[in-house]
Write a protein that holds these residues in place. Structure first.
Motif, PDB file in Angstrom:
ATOM      1  N   GLN A   8       0.823  -1.212   0.000  1.00  0.00           N
ATOM      2  CA  GLN A   8       0.000   0.000   0.000  1.00  0.00           C
ATOM      3  C   GLN A   8       0.859   1.264   0.000  1.00  0.00           C
ATOM      4  OE1 GLN A   8      -2.565  -0.318   3.417  1.00  0.00           O
ATOM      5  NE2 GLN A   8      -3.737  -2.018   2.558  1.00  0.00           N
ATOM      6  N   LEU A   9       1.900   1.279   0.824  1.00  0.00           N
ATOM      7  CA  LEU A   9       2.751   2.469   0.919  1.00  0.00           C
ATOM      8  C   LEU A   9       3.519   2.727  -0.373  1.00  0.00           C
ATOM      9  CD1 LEU A   9       4.107   2.022   4.546  1.00  0.00           C
ATOM     10  CD2 LEU A   9       2.513   3.787   3.746  1.00  0.00           C
ATOM     11  N   TYR A  10       4.068   1.683  -0.957  1.00  0.00           N
ATOM     12  CA  TYR A  10       4.784   1.857  -2.223  1.00  0.00           C
ATOM     13  C   TYR A  10       3.828   2.301  -3.324  1.00  0.00           C
ATOM     14  CZ  TYR A  10       9.444   0.275  -0.932  1.00  0.00           C
ATOM     15  OH  TYR A  10      10.708   0.189  -0.389  1.00  0.00           O
ATOM     16  N   LYS A  11       2.659   1.703  -3.375  1.00  0.00           N
ATOM     17  CA  LYS A  11       1.684   2.105  -4.388  1.00  0.00           C
ATOM     18  C   LYS A  11       1.313   3.574  -4.215  1.00  0.00           C
ATOM     19  CE  LYS A  11      -2.753   1.044  -6.450  1.00  0.00           C
ATOM     20  NZ  LYS A  11      -3.880   0.150  -6.563  1.00  0.00           N
ATOM     21  N   ARG A  12       1.033   3.980  -2.985  1.00  0.00           N
ATOM     22  CA  ARG A  12       0.683   5.375  -2.701  1.00  0.00           C
ATOM     23  C   ARG A  12       1.781   6.322  -3.181  1.00  0.00           C
ATOM     24  NH1 ARG A  12       1.574   7.128   3.231  1.00  0.00           N
ATOM     25  NH2 ARG A  12       3.665   7.133   2.335  1.00  0.00           N
ATOM     26  N   ASP A  13       3.021   6.013  -2.840  1.00  0.00           N
ATOM     27  CA  ASP A  13       4.114   6.918  -3.184  1.00  0.00           C
ATOM     28  C   ASP A  13       4.440   6.893  -4.671  1.00  0.00           C
ATOM     29  OD1 ASP A  13       4.091   7.645  -0.568  1.00  0.00           O
ATOM     30  OD2 ASP A  13       6.106   6.943  -0.098  1.00  0.00           O
ATOM     31  N   ILE A  15       2.220   6.421  -7.006  1.00  0.00           N
ATOM     32  CA  ILE A  15       1.145   7.225  -7.600  1.00  0.00           C
ATOM     33  C   ILE A  15       1.463   8.706  -7.452  1.00  0.00           C
ATOM     34  CG2 ILE A  15      -1.272   7.940  -7.276  1.00  0.00           C
ATOM     35  CD1 ILE A  15      -1.895   4.943  -6.751  1.00  0.00           C
ATOM     36  N   ARG A  16       1.993   9.108  -6.310  1.00  0.00           N
ATOM     37  CA  ARG A  16       2.387  10.516  -6.099  1.00  0.00           C
ATOM     38  C   ARG A  16       3.441  10.953  -7.112  1.00  0.00           C
ATOM     39  NH1 ARG A  16       2.794  10.511   0.497  1.00  0.00           N
ATOM     40  NH2 ARG A  16       0.574  10.739   0.867  1.00  0.00           N
ATOM     41  N   GLN A  91       4.644   0.375 -10.727  1.00  0.00           N
ATOM     42  CA  GLN A  91       3.698   0.103  -9.634  1.00  0.00           C
ATOM     43  C   GLN A  91       3.316  -1.369  -9.609  1.00  0.00           C
ATOM     44  OE1 GLN A  91       0.179   2.622  -9.292  1.00  0.00           O
ATOM     45  NE2 GLN A  91       1.294   4.234 -10.364  1.00  0.00           N
ATOM     46  N   SER A 135      10.620   8.581  -1.156  1.00  0.00           N
ATOM     47  CA  SER A 135      10.014   9.817  -0.640  1.00  0.00           C
ATOM     48  C   SER A 135      10.952  11.009  -0.777  1.00  0.00           C
ATOM     49  CB  SER A 135       9.616   9.636   0.827  1.00  0.00           C
ATOM     50  OG  SER A 135       8.596   8.684   0.934  1.00  0.00           O
TER      51      SER A 135
END
Length: 155
Positions: A8-13, A15-16, A91, A135
């Protein structure tokens, strides 16, 4: 943590990063270097692709990626549109690689032949390190993109 959280965290970042990439005003500004810096946004994006494919995709997704770190920082390997496609694919690669791990595997030693941070690093340690790295560069890309977006809007 467990592998679902890392996915989830890798996908979120990721996408950013893709959202930042889509906001660049044009392909040329992606490759310009800000005064006082050494890397363009495009080179940082290429670096993230190489880094994550090499250190997550290869050992856990078995993608057989051959990294050329020098080219990441010196060549224009992609257009803006190609980078967007590459990050969409990244992703999927990263999600597949991390989700292939068991929660117990997070405590295993990261493959010794791939020295990334230090000796005897665990898989979880490396995933945290790489997430922080992602990040860090996302912040640089955001700053770079905002500079050129503002510059193009004021002309």
């Amino acid at each position: 943590m467990n592998t679902e959280f890392y996915t989830q965290l890798y996908k979120r970042d990721l996408i950013r990063v893709t959202e930042e990439l889509k906001k660049y005003p044009d392909d040329q500004s992606l490759w310009e270097v800000l005064p006082g810096t050494t890397n363009s946004g495009g080179h940082l994006l290429q670096h993230l692709i190489g880094n994550l494919k090499a250190f997550v995709g290869n050992p856990f997704g078995h993608i057989n990626y051959e990294r050329n770190r020098d080219a990441e920082f010196n060549d224009r390997l992609f257009t803006q549109d190609e980078l967007i496609v590459a990050f969409d694919q990244l992703q999927e690669v990263i999600a597949g690689a991390i989700s292939s791990l068991t929660d117990q595997a997070l405590n295993d030693s990261y493959p010794a032949e791939i020295k990334l941070v230090n000796e005897q690093q665990t898989v979880e340690y490396v995933l945290i390190h790489l997430l922080a790295h992602l990040s860090y560069h996302t912040g640089q890309i955001n700053y770079h993109r905002r500079y050129f977006t503002t510059l193009k809007e004021s002309v």
